[in-house]
Design an enzyme around this catalytic site. Structure first.
Site, PDB file in Angstrom:
ATOM      1  N   GLU A  65       0.853  -1.157   0.138  1.00  0.00           N
ATOM      2  CA  GLU A  65       0.097   0.037  -0.086  1.00  0.00           C
ATOM      3  C   GLU A  65       0.631   1.171   0.044  1.00  0.00           C
ATOM      4  O   GLU A  65       0.522   2.394  -0.901  1.00  0.00           O
ATOM      5  CB  GLU A  65      -0.784  -0.024   1.205  1.00  0.00           C
ATOM      6  CG  GLU A  65      -2.192  -0.766   1.036  1.00  0.00           C
ATOM      7  CD  GLU A  65      -3.310  -0.477   2.082  1.00  0.00           C
ATOM      8  OE1 GLU A  65      -3.726   0.620   2.249  1.00  0.00           O
ATOM      9  OE2 GLU A  65      -3.846  -1.524   2.525  1.00  0.00           O
ATOM     10  N   ASP A  99      -2.802  -3.980   3.538  1.00  0.00           N
ATOM     11  CA  ASP A  99      -2.883  -4.157   4.775  1.00  0.00           C
ATOM     12  C   ASP A  99      -3.822  -5.291   5.089  1.00  0.00           C
ATOM     13  O   ASP A  99      -4.828  -5.787   4.505  1.00  0.00           O
ATOM     14  CB  ASP A  99      -3.542  -3.096   5.603  1.00  0.00           C
ATOM     15  CG  ASP A  99      -2.365  -1.801   5.650  1.00  0.00           C
ATOM     16  OD1 ASP A  99      -1.330  -2.224   5.407  1.00  0.00           O
ATOM     17  OD2 ASP A  99      -2.564  -0.775   6.093  1.00  0.00           O
ATOM     18  N   ASP A 146      -6.641  -6.006   6.478  1.00  0.00           N
ATOM     19  CA  ASP A 146      -7.863  -5.857   6.966  1.00  0.00           C
ATOM     20  C   ASP A 146      -8.834  -5.786   6.108  1.00  0.00           C
ATOM     21  O   ASP A 146      -8.537  -6.039   4.875  1.00  0.00           O
ATOM     22  CB  ASP A 146      -8.158  -4.555   8.075  1.00  0.00           C
ATOM     23  CG  ASP A 146      -7.425  -3.448   7.086  1.00  0.00           C
ATOM     24  OD1 ASP A 146      -7.462  -3.459   5.824  1.00  0.00           O
ATOM     25  OD2 ASP A 146      -7.035  -2.371   7.875  1.00  0.00           O
ATOM     26  N   GLU A 193     -10.237  -3.272   4.670  1.00  0.00           N
ATOM     27  CA  GLU A 193      -9.853  -2.327   3.606  1.00  0.00           C
ATOM     28  C   GLU A 193      -8.920  -2.813   2.518  1.00  0.00           C
ATOM     29  O   GLU A 193      -8.701  -2.754   1.414  1.00  0.00           O
ATOM     30  CB  GLU A 193      -9.582  -0.859   4.261  1.00  0.00           C
ATOM     31  CG  GLU A 193     -10.725  -0.071   4.793  1.00  0.00           C
ATOM     32  CD  GLU A 193     -11.956   0.312   3.588  1.00  0.00           C
ATOM     33  OE1 GLU A 193     -11.565   0.694   2.553  1.00  0.00           O
ATOM     34  OE2 GLU A 193     -12.979   0.143   4.080  1.00  0.00           O
ATOM     35  N   TYR A 203       0.660  -5.145  13.596  1.00  0.00           N
ATOM     36  CA  TYR A 203      -0.788  -4.557  12.992  1.00  0.00           C
ATOM     37  C   TYR A 203      -1.433  -3.688  14.023  1.00  0.00           C
ATOM     38  O   TYR A 203      -1.708  -4.340  15.056  1.00  0.00           O
ATOM     39  CB  TYR A 203      -1.302  -5.329  12.248  1.00  0.00           C
ATOM     40  CG  TYR A 203      -2.193  -4.469  11.103  1.00  0.00           C
ATOM     41  CD1 TYR A 203      -1.653  -3.526  10.200  1.00  0.00           C
ATOM     42  CD2 TYR A 203      -3.728  -4.635  11.091  1.00  0.00           C
ATOM     43  CE1 TYR A 203      -2.486  -2.650   9.333  1.00  0.00           C
ATOM     44  CE2 TYR A 203      -4.711  -3.853  10.339  1.00  0.00           C
ATOM     45  CZ  TYR A 203      -4.190  -3.032   9.442  1.00  0.00           C
ATOM     46  OH  TYR A 203      -4.916  -2.368   8.828  1.00  0.00           O
ATOM     47  N   ARG A 237      -4.443  -2.151  13.973  1.00  0.00           N
ATOM     48  CA  ARG A 237      -5.802  -1.938  13.941  1.00  0.00           C
ATOM     49  C   ARG A 237      -6.379  -3.541  14.716  1.00  0.00           C
ATOM     50  O   ARG A 237      -6.688  -4.379  13.685  1.00  0.00           O
ATOM     51  CB  ARG A 237      -6.433  -1.781  12.652  1.00  0.00           C
ATOM     52  CG  ARG A 237      -6.010  -0.106  12.056  1.00  0.00           C
ATOM     53  CD  ARG A 237      -6.718   0.142  10.941  1.00  0.00           C
ATOM     54  NE  ARG A 237      -6.308   1.371  10.551  1.00  0.00           N
ATOM     55  CZ  ARG A 237      -5.321   1.937   9.963  1.00  0.00           C
ATOM     56  NH1 ARG A 237      -4.317   0.858   9.422  1.00  0.00           N
ATOM     57  NH2 ARG A 237      -4.870   3.053   9.642  1.00  0.00           N
ATOM     58  N   HIS A 241      -6.655 -10.304  14.442  1.00  0.00           N
ATOM     59  CA  HIS A 241      -5.196  -9.776  14.559  1.00  0.00           C
ATOM     60  C   HIS A 241      -4.731 -10.032  16.113  1.00  0.00           C
ATOM     61  O   HIS A 241      -5.540  -9.958  16.894  1.00  0.00           O
ATOM     62  CB  HIS A 241      -4.833  -8.475  14.059  1.00  0.00           C
ATOM     63  CG  HIS A 241      -5.297  -8.244  12.502  1.00  0.00           C
ATOM     64  ND1 HIS A 241      -5.009  -9.026  11.660  1.00  0.00           N
ATOM     65  CD2 HIS A 241      -6.151  -7.585  12.021  1.00  0.00           C
ATOM     66  CE1 HIS A 241      -5.294  -8.698  10.217  1.00  0.00           C
ATOM     67  NE2 HIS A 241      -6.314  -7.619  10.745  1.00  0.00           N
TER      68      HIS A 241
END
Length: 718
Positions: A27, A100, A102, A104, A317, A319, A362
């Site tokens: 990303e 990433d 997740d 998104e 990570y 989040r 996660h």
């Protein structure tokens, strides 16, 4: 720690594919730099810079008549980058999508895969995911590519479409009925409602005066201060200074006696590693970081930092809503503790449970290498990075250490008046008797670790009263939300997810629906008006419980238990009907927010009108556009010359203060904002003050008036 490169593909495979490389798409350029350090020459690494394909901004982009099919287009300004990635893909033997880990990131990978396969049909395009940017994790991910997680993509699609339908339905309604340029979001509107509801409580609260009484005592060579906790056998109610002085008069000249000594030991368990909301809350409270800054700095630590000649992601990570830690990381931590803090290593690993609604996708936020201590990282990190890394490292390491223990000793001192009335004063102190996990904690140290001294007293010991200290206080109303506390309440009410907490607050601040004042979140006039309209006409949708139920349904989509079009269909019918009904029946507020005033434009002589702008109310000339004169709205009458008190700003940093509009003829200024409430005692205006001891509280601006006014407060600057 040496960084290993990923094992190169075999020469046999290379001979079949010639010089064609494996393309890895991440990303961000920062993460790309980390990957290039780890991967061999057979890999090419490129960055997508986030979403390249998304819904259009100029229209809703959702076909509500055709199963809510989204209309995806190339994001404006990103066509060149997408073309470059497609060109690179054509030259590659394989593409690994490393966005990433997740929803998104999964959606970004899904869009890229579709775009690539539309140009190169038979190319092998796979997804790789990892929780930390380290050589081992990347080697593991590259060695085990997987298909796109369609359920995660469906979940992102459902969330994106739902937010688009709500935002693009409510925003035009606000433009039409209230003011051009306004917007409303599904989750942000609920957060705004929480902040506005709290503001109503703050504004309606009237503080009440009360007093406390302390006394200085002496026992031999030891001196100490104790507070009155009982008077005549009951809790003292000192509503004013006279009540405090009455007790002082009764007890003056009397000696005391130590009547009761109690010892209490308390065990303090270490806290689990950070989840996103806890990291944001702690960074706000301890470091003064906004939630946006916390996530920005955490992203830097996650994506990779140059440590000497190597490059490594320092944290996992960021989040997550799970406190789970991998067995490998746990074993590494216990081994490190065994070498460095063997006495503080428990026999078994400490166990923690995540919340009932945690996704557990996660691990908790932790350092990737526990041996990279904050002290050893100091030379490689800037101040913000080091401070955030330090609290993450301390929280993780301390979570697997033994408990700490404190001992609190309290003593009661009995003082009897000449009339036989009894007063009980109490002094206490706490001492850390077993440091336990506190041995690794510096930046996260608490008052438990610091403790407070306790005087060496014995039961029946005689003490003398040296001096009394009466102190005035005011009852405290409900505090405004801070970024830390609003994140707490959003998580508690199940509104939003770890990845959305920071954006929710940022959107409210960016749109000027909310401002920060002394780290507190205060709704603006504009924010209050939007909230008022939405709550009145869409009460069921701008509701915490409803929003939480929608989050649960979105989770069910992610778990493949519900089809996302079915979920949206159930929501859209009633919501669209409500929007259409309100659009027909709601009278326009446009123009009604403008208030006529008695002020006259000094430039053209026409009346000035009070208008609501993006940054609050202001006075504007009715001769617009011929006359563009505008000025601040008077907030109160000057106590020195009866002129208008208006908001002004200092030069340089532009810090706001409040001064007389007749300056320089009148030099009255106040650093406290006037509120729409006059003092009932003297008639001068009231202000809202703030200090660390009392928080936000109201007071009369007149230093000669005692209404809600402490003797310690600053006088009006003249």
């Amino acid at each position: 720690m040496a960084v290993k490169t990923v094992k190169k593909t075999s020469s046999k495979k290379s001979s079949r594919t010639g010089d064609r490389k494996i393309l890895v798409i991440v990303e961000s350029p920062t993460k790309a730099a980390s990957f290039e350090k780890y991967l061999g020459s057979e890999y090419a690494v490129r960055a997508s810079m986030g979403h390249l394909i998304d819904l259009p901004k100029s229209r809703t982009g959702v076909d509500t008549e055709n199963n809510f099919e989204p209309e995806y287009i190339t994001v404006r300004g990103r066509a060149k980058l997408l073309k470059e990635l497609l060109t690179e893909a054509k030259k590659s033997q394989m593409v690994l999508l490393a966005s990433d880990p997740d929803r998104e990131g999964e959606a970004i990978a899904w869009h890229l895969k579709n775009a690539i396969l539309s140009k190169v049909e038979n190319l092998d395009v796979k997804r790789i995911s990892f929780n930390e940017v380290t050589p081992i994790a990347i080697r593991e991910a590259v060695g085990h590519p997987r298909p796109i997680d369609e359920a995660l993509v469906e979940s992102q699609k459902a969330r994106r479409v739902l937010d688009r339908l709500v935002g693009y339905s409510l925003s035009p309604l606000l433009w039409k009925k209230v003011k051009n340029g306004l917007s409303a979001g599904r989750v942000q509107s609920v957060a705004l409602r929480l902040i506005c509801d709290r503001e109503k409580e703050v504004e309606s609260f009237i503080p009440e005066e009360y007093w406390t009484l302390e006394a200085d005592f002496k026992a031999g060579r030891s001196a100490f201060t104790a507070q009155l906790v009982k008077w005549k056998g009951a809790k003292p109610e000192l509503k004013n200074e006279a009540a405090a002085k009455l007790i002082i008069g009764a007890l003056s000249g009397c000696d005391g006696e130590v009547t009761d000594i109690k010892e209490v030991e308390r065990t303090i368990r270490p806290k689990p590693p950070f989840i996103t909301s806890e990291l944001q809350k702690t960074a706000a409270n301890r470091l003064g970081f906004t939630s946006r800054k916390t996530m920005q700095v955490a992203q830097q630590l996650y994506e990779g930092i140059n440590v000497g000649t190597t490059r490594v992601g320092l944290i996992t990570y960021m989040r997550t809503d799970s406190v789970r830690v991998s067995e490998t990381a746990l074993a590494e931590l216990r081994e490190w503790l065994g070498k460095n803090y063997p006495k503080e290593l428990p026999e078994k690993a400490m166990e923690y449970s995540s919340g009932k609604k945690a996704q557990d996708a996660h691990e908790a936020i932790r350092p990737t290498y526990v041996s990279y201590t904050p002290d050893s990282m100091q030379q490689y990190l800037n101040r913000e990075q080091l401070r955030l890394y330090t609290i993450i490292w301390e929280r993780f390491v301390s979570s697997q250490m033994i408990n700490a223990k404190t001992r609190t000793v309290s003593a009661d001192i009995r003082v009897v008046s000449a009339e036989g009335d009894e007063g009980i004063f109490r002094v206490s102190g706490t001492k850390l008797i077993e440091k336990g996990f506190y041995k690794v904690i510096k930046l996260l140290s608490s008052k438990d670790e610091k403790g407070n001294p306790y005087p060496p007293l014995k039961a029946q010991e005689k003490v003398t009263v040296e001096k009394f200290h009466p102190e005035q206080h005011f009852t405290q109303g409900p505090p405004r939300y801070t970024e830390a506390s609003i994140i707490d309440i959003l998580r508690e009410k199940d509104i939003g997810r770890p990845s959305t907490y920071a954006p929710i607050i940022s959107v409210l601040l960016d749109r000027y629906y909310v401002t920060r004042s002394n780290k507190q979140l205060v709704p603006t006039v504009l924010g209050k008006k939007i909230c008022e309209v939405l709550v009145e006409y869409f009460p069921d949708y701008i509701d915490a419980d409803f929003t939480a139920s929608m989050e649960t349904k979105l989770d069910e989509v992610e778990e493949s238990r519900v089809k996302w079009p079915d979920m949206l269909r159930e929501f859209w019918g009633p919501f669209k009907a409500q929007v259409d009904e309100v659009g027909k029946t709601l009278e326009s507020f446009k123009g009604t927010l403008d208030e006529p005033t008695d002020y006259v434009c000094e430039k053209c002589g026409k009346p000035l009108v009070k208008k609501l702008g993006r940054f609050g109310f202001f006075l504007a000339c009715t001769g617009f556009p011929e006359c563009r004169n505008a000025k601040s709205v008077p907030l109160a009458k000057c106590p020195k010359c009866s002129g208008d008190v208006v908001a002004r700003k200092t030069k340089g940093r532009g810090k706001e203060f409040y001064g007389c509009a007749n300056y320089p003829d009148c030099d009255f200024i106040s650093h406290f904002k006037p509120i729409s409430q006059d003092c009932p005692k003297c008639g001068q205006f009231m202000v809202e003050k703030y200090d660390k001891k009392n928080g936000s509280h109201k007071a009369c601006i007149n230093p000669e008036c005692d209404y809600l006014h402490s003797a310690e407060e600053e006088e009006v600057k003249e």
